[in-house]
Design an enzyme around this catalytic site. Structure first.
Site, PDB file in Angstrom:
ATOM      1  N   THR A  11       0.754  -1.218   0.039  1.00 20.71           N
ATOM      2  CA  THR A  11      -0.013  -0.145   0.049  1.00 20.71           C
ATOM      3  C   THR A  11       0.874   1.237  -0.034  1.00 20.71           C
ATOM      4  OG1 THR A  11      -1.801   1.273   1.138  1.00 20.71           O
ATOM      5  CG2 THR A  11      -0.166   0.009   2.620  1.00 20.71           C
ATOM      6  N   HIS A  15      -1.875   5.822   6.559  1.00 26.40           N
ATOM      7  CA  HIS A  15      -3.003   5.649   7.559  1.00 26.40           C
ATOM      8  C   HIS A  15      -3.283   4.038   7.480  1.00 26.40           C
ATOM      9  CE1 HIS A  15      -3.881   9.869   7.621  1.00 26.40           C
ATOM     10  NE2 HIS A  15      -3.825   9.742   6.367  1.00 26.40           N
ATOM     11  N   LYS A  16      -3.475   3.524   6.419  1.00 27.67           N
ATOM     12  CA  LYS A  16      -3.576   1.908   6.403  1.00 27.67           C
ATOM     13  C   LYS A  16      -2.520   1.113   7.183  1.00 27.67           C
ATOM     14  CE  LYS A  16      -6.350   1.194   2.209  1.00 27.67           C
ATOM     15  NZ  LYS A  16      -6.073   0.551   0.688  1.00 27.67           N
ATOM     16  N   ASP A  72      -8.112  -3.511  -0.428  1.00 25.67           N
ATOM     17  CA  ASP A  72      -8.607  -2.639  -0.880  1.00 25.67           C
ATOM     18  C   ASP A  72     -10.068  -2.378  -0.158  1.00 25.67           C
ATOM     19  OD1 ASP A  72      -8.375  -0.794  -3.428  1.00 25.67           O
ATOM     20  OD2 ASP A  72     -10.359  -1.662  -4.279  1.00 25.67           O
ATOM     21  N   THR A  73     -10.492  -1.098  -0.202  1.00 27.11           N
ATOM     22  CA  THR A  73     -11.580  -0.806   0.717  1.00 27.11           C
ATOM     23  C   THR A  73     -12.460  -0.068   0.101  1.00 27.11           C
ATOM     24  OG1 THR A  73     -10.256  -1.214   2.931  1.00 27.11           O
ATOM     25  CG2 THR A  73     -12.274   0.374   3.072  1.00 27.11           C
ATOM     26  N   LYS A 174     -11.005   2.981  16.998  1.00 24.07           N
ATOM     27  CA  LYS A 174     -11.533   2.457  15.644  1.00 24.07           C
ATOM     28  C   LYS A 174     -11.416   1.139  15.477  1.00 24.07           C
ATOM     29  CE  LYS A 174     -10.856   3.446  10.774  1.00 24.07           C
ATOM     30  NZ  LYS A 174     -10.181   4.278   9.800  1.00 24.07           N
ATOM     31  N   HIS A 179     -13.817  -2.332   9.913  1.00 22.98           N
ATOM     32  CA  HIS A 179     -13.556  -3.127   8.840  1.00 22.98           C
ATOM     33  C   HIS A 179     -12.319  -3.809   8.461  1.00 22.98           C
ATOM     34  CE1 HIS A 179     -13.196   1.009   8.240  1.00 22.98           C
ATOM     35  NE2 HIS A 179     -12.421   0.991   7.142  1.00 22.98           N
ATOM     36  N   ARG A 180     -11.422  -2.930   8.667  1.00 21.24           N
ATOM     37  CA  ARG A 180      -9.798  -3.220   8.558  1.00 21.24           C
ATOM     38  C   ARG A 180      -9.489  -4.332   9.531  1.00 21.24           C
ATOM     39  NH1 ARG A 180      -8.607   1.245   7.551  1.00 21.24           N
ATOM     40  NH2 ARG A 180      -8.611   0.826   4.991  1.00 21.24           N
TER      41      ARG A 180
HETATM   42  P1  ITT Z   1      -3.497   1.819  -1.411  1.00 16.75           P
HETATM   43  O1  ITT Z   1      -4.209   1.307  -2.823  1.00 16.75           O
HETATM   44  O2  ITT Z   1      -2.197   2.243  -1.790  1.00 16.75           O
HETATM   45  O3  ITT Z   1      -3.640   0.947  -0.345  1.00 16.75           O
HETATM   46  P2  ITT Z   1      -5.690   3.998  -1.460  1.00 16.75           P
HETATM   47  O4  ITT Z   1      -5.787   4.960  -0.363  1.00 16.75           O
HETATM   48  O5  ITT Z   1      -5.747   4.130  -2.740  1.00 16.75           O
HETATM   49  O6  ITT Z   1      -4.362   2.958  -0.885  1.00 16.75           O
HETATM   50  P3  ITT Z   1      -8.050   2.232  -1.339  1.00 16.75           P
HETATM   51  O7  ITT Z   1      -8.318   2.369  -2.789  1.00 16.75           O
HETATM   52  O8  ITT Z   1      -8.373   0.981  -0.618  1.00 16.75           O
HETATM   53  O9  ITT Z   1      -6.748   2.775  -0.987  1.00 16.75           O
HETATM   54  O10 ITT Z   1      -9.213   3.261  -0.686  1.00 16.75           O
HETATM   55  C1  ITT Z   1     -10.338   3.992  -1.232  1.00 16.75           C
HETATM   56  C2  ITT Z   1     -10.514   5.196  -0.415  1.00 16.75           C
HETATM   57  O11 ITT Z   1     -11.609   4.835   0.769  1.00 16.75           O
HETATM   58  C3  ITT Z   1      -9.487   5.912   0.461  1.00 16.75           C
HETATM   59  O12 ITT Z   1      -9.005   6.747  -0.234  1.00 16.75           O
HETATM   60  C4  ITT Z   1     -10.280   6.539   1.652  1.00 16.75           C
HETATM   61  O13 ITT Z   1     -11.025   7.766   1.092  1.00 16.75           O
HETATM   62  C5  ITT Z   1     -11.576   5.336   1.824  1.00 16.75           C
HETATM   63  N1  ITT Z   1     -11.280   4.572   3.137  1.00 16.75           N
HETATM   64  C6  ITT Z   1     -10.500   3.339   2.990  1.00 16.75           C
HETATM   65  N2  ITT Z   1     -10.467   3.069   4.165  1.00 16.75           N
HETATM   66  C7  ITT Z   1     -11.061   3.927   5.016  1.00 16.75           C
HETATM   67  C8  ITT Z   1     -11.246   3.869   6.427  1.00 16.75           C
HETATM   68  O14 ITT Z   1     -10.743   3.278   7.221  1.00 16.75           O
HETATM   69  N3  ITT Z   1     -11.816   5.065   6.716  1.00 16.75           N
HETATM   70  C9  ITT Z   1     -12.044   6.002   6.006  1.00 16.75           C
HETATM   71  N4  ITT Z   1     -12.047   6.022   4.725  1.00 16.75           N
HETATM   72  C10 ITT Z   1     -11.343   5.030   4.052  1.00 16.75           C
END
Ligand code: ITT
Length: 198
Positions: A11, A15-16, A72-73, A174, A179-180
């Site tokens: 990633t 933050h993740k 991916d979230t 949190k 979810h994470r």
């Molecule tokens: P990587 O692909 O490098 O892991 P990313 O930020 O692009 O990082 P995602 O595509 O998974 O990751 O994330 C999609 C978006 O969803 C992210 O930019 C946030 O806006 C939101 N998101 C993901 N997890 C979240 C969380 O725990 N709390 C709030 N928003 C979140």
């Protein structure tokens, strides 16, 4: 692979990394892409969280040959038929957290059904094989932002069972709902089984 060996967490989202390192604690050590000195922007071209997670882990595994995982979230809002979902990072034209939150509030204006869920898919490449783990956190979208912790849609999301947004919580709090955390617990359980730990 020993208990303390290092997997790569594929990633670019710090933050993740912070949240997952916190959840893993001492059980398993991980290196982020930054820790591993890998500077690439992995594409997320697909229309499902699963396919994008697979893309990220597969690209990094092909590059390093080291066990790795990605996640991916998406935020799936009921009244928006699951949007922004897989497009959560790129929902608004500006793609910043601020713009995305603003667009979400605008899209839900006058809407009484504010239910939503965060869904995380972890893709692990372990000994050359892929394993997927899912974590879901249900909750509600507020009508205005609250709090300054966390990232993304955290200031607008109150998880079921809580009275404040993710952005008003510490990482510890949190993680009680997230979810994470749920997806990562499944990952930990899998790794423990593979390593013959109890
Ligand atoms: P990587 O692909 O490098 O892991 P990313 O930020 O692009 O990082 P995602 O595509 O998974 O990751 O994330 C999609 C978006 O969803 C992210 O930019 C946030 O806006 C939101 N998101 C993901 N997890 C979240 C969380 O725990 N709390 C709030 N928003 C979140």
């Amino acid at each position: 692979m020993s208990k303390k060996s290092r997997m790569i967490f594929a990633t670019n989202n710090q933050h993740k990394v912070n949240e997952i390192k916190h959840i893993l604690g001492d059980s398993f050590h991980i290196n982020s892409l930054k820790d591993a000195g890998i500077h690439i922007d992995i594409p997320e071209p697909h229309d499902t969280l699963e396919a994008n997670a697979t893309e990220k882990s597969t690209v990094i595994y092909a590059l390093t040959g080291i066990d790795c995982f990605s996640e991916d979230t998406g935020l799936e809002v009921t009244a928006l038929h699951g949007a922004p979902g897989v497009k959560s990072a790129r929902y608004a034209a500006g793609e910043s957290f601020k713009d995305n939150n603003h667009k979400l509030l605008f899209s839900l204006e006058g809407q009484s059904n504010r239910t939503a869920q965060f869904r995380t898919i972890i893709s692990l490449i372990f000994n050359g094989k892929e394993f997927l783990f899912e974590g879901i956190c249900k909750g509600n979208i507020l009508t205005e932002k609250k709090g300054s912790e966390g990232f993304g849609y955290d200031p607008l999301f109150v998880p079921d069972g809580a009275e404040k947004t993710f952005a008003e919580m510490t990482i510890d709090e949190k993680s009680m709902y997230s979810h994470r955390k749920k997806a990562t617990e499944k990952l930990i359980e899998f790794l423990r089984t593979q390593h013959g730990q109890s």
